[in-house]
Write a protein that holds these residues in place. Structure first.
Motif, short mmCIF file in Angstrom:
data_model
loop_
_atom_site.label_atom_id
_atom_site.label_comp_id
_atom_site.label_asym_id
_atom_site.label_seq_id
_atom_site.Cartn_x
_atom_site.Cartn_y
_atom_site.Cartn_z
N ARG A 191 -33.20 23.68 -50.17
CA ARG A 191 -31.80 23.86 -50.58
C ARG A 191 -31.27 25.22 -50.09
NH1 ARG A 191 -33.64 21.50 -55.27
NH2 ARG A 191 -33.60 23.47 -56.41
N ILE A 192 -32.13 26.23 -50.15
CA ILE A 192 -31.70 27.55 -49.65
C ILE A 192 -31.38 27.44 -48.15
CG2 ILE A 192 -32.53 29.89 -49.11
CD1 ILE A 192 -34.03 29.82 -51.80
N LEU A 270 -29.14 36.06 -48.14
CA LEU A 270 -30.54 35.64 -48.33
C LEU A 270 -31.31 36.91 -48.67
CD1 LEU A 270 -32.83 33.52 -48.10
CD2 LEU A 270 -33.06 34.21 -45.72
N ALA A 294 -29.04 33.77 -52.51
CA ALA A 294 -30.37 33.17 -52.67
C ALA A 294 -31.37 34.31 -52.81
CB ALA A 294 -30.71 32.31 -51.46
N PHE A 311 -29.36 30.49 -55.87
CA PHE A 311 -30.60 29.82 -55.48
C PHE A 311 -31.74 30.80 -55.72
CE2 PHE A 311 -27.20 28.46 -52.70
CZ PHE A 311 -27.28 27.07 -52.71
N GLN A 312 -32.88 30.28 -56.11
CA GLN A 312 -34.01 31.18 -56.31
C GLN A 312 -35.30 30.53 -55.84
OE1 GLN A 312 -33.54 31.26 -60.65
NE2 GLN A 312 -35.64 30.53 -60.76
N TRP A 313 -36.23 31.38 -55.45
CA TRP A 313 -37.56 30.89 -55.09
C TRP A 313 -38.54 31.99 -55.46
CZ3 TRP A 313 -41.81 31.90 -51.97
CH2 TRP A 313 -42.69 30.83 -51.77
#
Ligand SMILES: Cc1ncc(C[n+]2csc(CCOP(=O)(O)OP(=O)(O)O)c2C)c(N)n1
Length: 552
Positions: A191-192, A270, A294, A311-313
């Motif tokens: 998704r990012i 990002l 993100a 957005f996160q990871w």
């Protein structure tokens, strides 16, 4: 000789690959100091425990290993505090070992008893005491594992003197392993990548996590492959070798105009290993108003802590970059490029020589005289900003600085650890006169180990950064910021056995730089700077990243 607790400590340190520790003894560390004499581990005797922590921190930052410092109970342990907090704020893996008073004396106001665990709990990943000789090995191993795992940081282990001195029973009780669970990130990276691919004005934000995660090469390749421009936080500077067309500079209070302006106009950020402190974002509500964000970070508590993320990871930055390189193809964004190029020309005209005047010129000349992989360690104040702006990062780990704490007095002791960790590289420190005086005693350590450090003091007779803020924001009422010309730094350095000279910054520094370069041992150059030399542009308190002042 019977094996005692101290021997176990040293065995585990060896097992962990420790080659150097930085410390200062006291009665309670003596069992360890005694056994260190027969150990392959080198103990560097500093002149202050704060310096021992900074040196271990510098050693860790340049080698990528875990730094180790050692102090005695009471004042020795409390002197470590600033160094530990500095490592905590900059996520440096560090194991601080403090010797505690004998177990039978705890809680009795014993001589040099301090609750160092209580004191350091908020500035470490964990602080704990070894209460049983049979737990020394497992506790120390846990300390190392914890310091390195996830987002790195300092861990303190307090060991009572009797436990250090007790004969070893040979039994070892282990502490259960605490293996972190993998994060469920699912399709988050996809998704990012999709959002990034859709964006018209993307920017990569490089934080300190790139260096900590050993991902400099991957990040460089990602930038090159995708053609997406990047900005850095102060901790992120140097992750990607500077001087390529994608580098827009660093953001925040003392950042570059171009970087601040472009992140403000971007539509997608990002963020790689950045925690978005206010030093980078200025007023959060006004930060990058048009951008989706993100955030990729190994530390779940950093995600969304300071700014709202879309957005996160969570996980290892290297894994993220490998996956993203597959998912993000290069794309034509010529309008964005054109806008960046226009702004680049505008800001170059405004900032001129990086807004660092003569000081910047001196730093650039020093760098030009040194090998490409030379390392610079600025202190804190104007000197730090001048240095981070003027030094071109041409090789990894070539700029080491305290971004999170901004600890004056960091550079000289940290440089000791850096030089010991990377003896083949040239190491130069740049301090203001204020910060230099804060750990000046370490000239003795440098001298006693004959460490060939290049030491540059930019002497403006003031706490320059404070003076600039008073000038700009307190109607030029200069209070408590004049240090004057009361200390003859050249004579002081020579008193420590270090050759030194004083030069005016307006003169030609070439001859002095050449002498510093040729010196076999340490060498100090004091450059006299005008008190009104400031750093521009600067963001005033309460303003956004694009409301920079570009000169008085
Ligand atoms: C230990 C510590 N105390 C106070 C400060 C606040 N502070 C930040 S910059 C600065 C002035 C630094 O002066 P100097 O070392 O002479 O460097 P210059 O700004 O002149 O380059 C001060 C006092 C700090 N960052 N760290």
């Amino acid at each position: 000789m019977k094996t005692i607790g101290a021997d176990i400590v040293l065995q585990v340190l060896e097992e962990e690959g420790v080659e150097a520790i930085f410390g200062y003894p006291g009665a309670n560390t003596l069992p360890l100091n005694d056994r260190l004499a027969d150990s392959p581990i080198r103990h560097y005797l500093m002149r202050h425990e704060q310096a021992a922590a900074h040196a271990a921190d510098g050693y860790a930052r340049v080698t990528g290993k875990t730094g180790v410092c050692l102090a005695t109970s009471g004042p020795g342990a409390t002197n470590l505090v600033t160094g530990i907090a500095t490592a905590y704020m900059d996520s440096t893996p560090l194991v601080a070992i403090t010797a505690q008073v004998n177990s039978e004396l705890w809680g009795r106001d014993a001589f040099q008893e301090t609750d160092i665990i209580g004191i350091t709990m908020p500035i470490t990943k964990h602080s704990f005491m070894v209460r049983d000789p049979e737990q020394i090995a497992s506790s120390l191993r846990s300390a190392f594992r914890l310091a390195r795992s996830g987002r790195p940081g300092p861990v303190l282990l307090d060991i009572p003197r009797d436990i250090l001195g007790t004969p070893d029973s040979g039994n070892e009780r282990s502490i259960p392993e605490n293996t972190p669970l993998p994060y469920e990130n699912g399709e988050a990276l996809v998704r990012i990548a999709e959002a990034l691919n859709r964006s018209e004005r993307p920017i990569i934000l490089i934080g300190g996590g790139i260096k900590l995660g050993d991902a400099c090469d991957l990040a460089t390749a990602f930038v090159k492959k995708t053609g997406i421009p990047f900005v850095s936080t102060m901790m992120g500077i140097g992750s990607i070798i500077s001087g390529n067309g994608y580098d827009l500079g660093f953001i925040g209070t003392h950042g570059n105009q171009l970087a601040n302006s472009m992140i403000h106009q971007s539509d997608f950020i990002l963020a790689l290993g950045s925690r978005f402190t206010e030093r980078s974002t200025s007023v959060i509500a006004k930060f990058a108003p048009l951008a989706s964000v993100a955030q990729i970070d190994i530390d779940p508590t950093s995600i969304g802590k300071n700014i709202k993320v879309d957005f996160q990871w969570i996980g290892d930055i290297k894994d993220a970059l490998v996956a993203l390189s597959e998912l993000v193809p290069p794309r034509d964004r010529s309008q964005w490029e054109t806008r960046i190029n226009e702004e680049r020309a505008l800001s170059a005209a405004k900032e001129g020589d990086d807004g660092c005047g003569e000081a910047g010129l001196l730093i650039r000349k020093i760098q030009a005289a040194l090998p490409r992989d030379a390392i610079v360690i600025p202190d804190v104040g104007l000197n730090q900003i001048w240095t981070v702006r003027s030094w071109q990062c041409r090789s990894p780990r070539s700029l080491i600085t305290t971004g999170g704490m901004g600890t004056m007095g960091f550079s000289l002791p940290a440089a000791i650890g850096v030089k010991i960790g990377a003896p083949e590289r040239e190491v130069v420190t740049v301090s203001g006169d204020g910060g230099f005086l804060m750990n000046i005693q370490e000239l003795a350590t440098i001298s006693s180990y004959c460490l060939p450090l290049k030491i540059v003091v930019l002497n403006n007779g003031h706490l320059g950064m404070i003076r600039q803020m008073q000038d700009l924001f307190f109607e030029a009422r200069f209070t408590n910021c004049a240090l004057g010309d009361t200390v003859d730094l050249v004579a002081v350095a020579r008193g420590f056995g270090i050759p030194a000279e004083r030069i005016p910054v307006h003169g030609n520094p070439d001859a002095a730089i050449a002498r510093m370069k040729e010196a076999k041992g340490p060498y100090l150059v004091e450059a006299v700077i005008d008190q009104d030399t400031y750093v521009y542009p600067i963001i005033p308190p309460g303003k956004s990243n694009v409301e920079m002042i570009s000169g008085k």
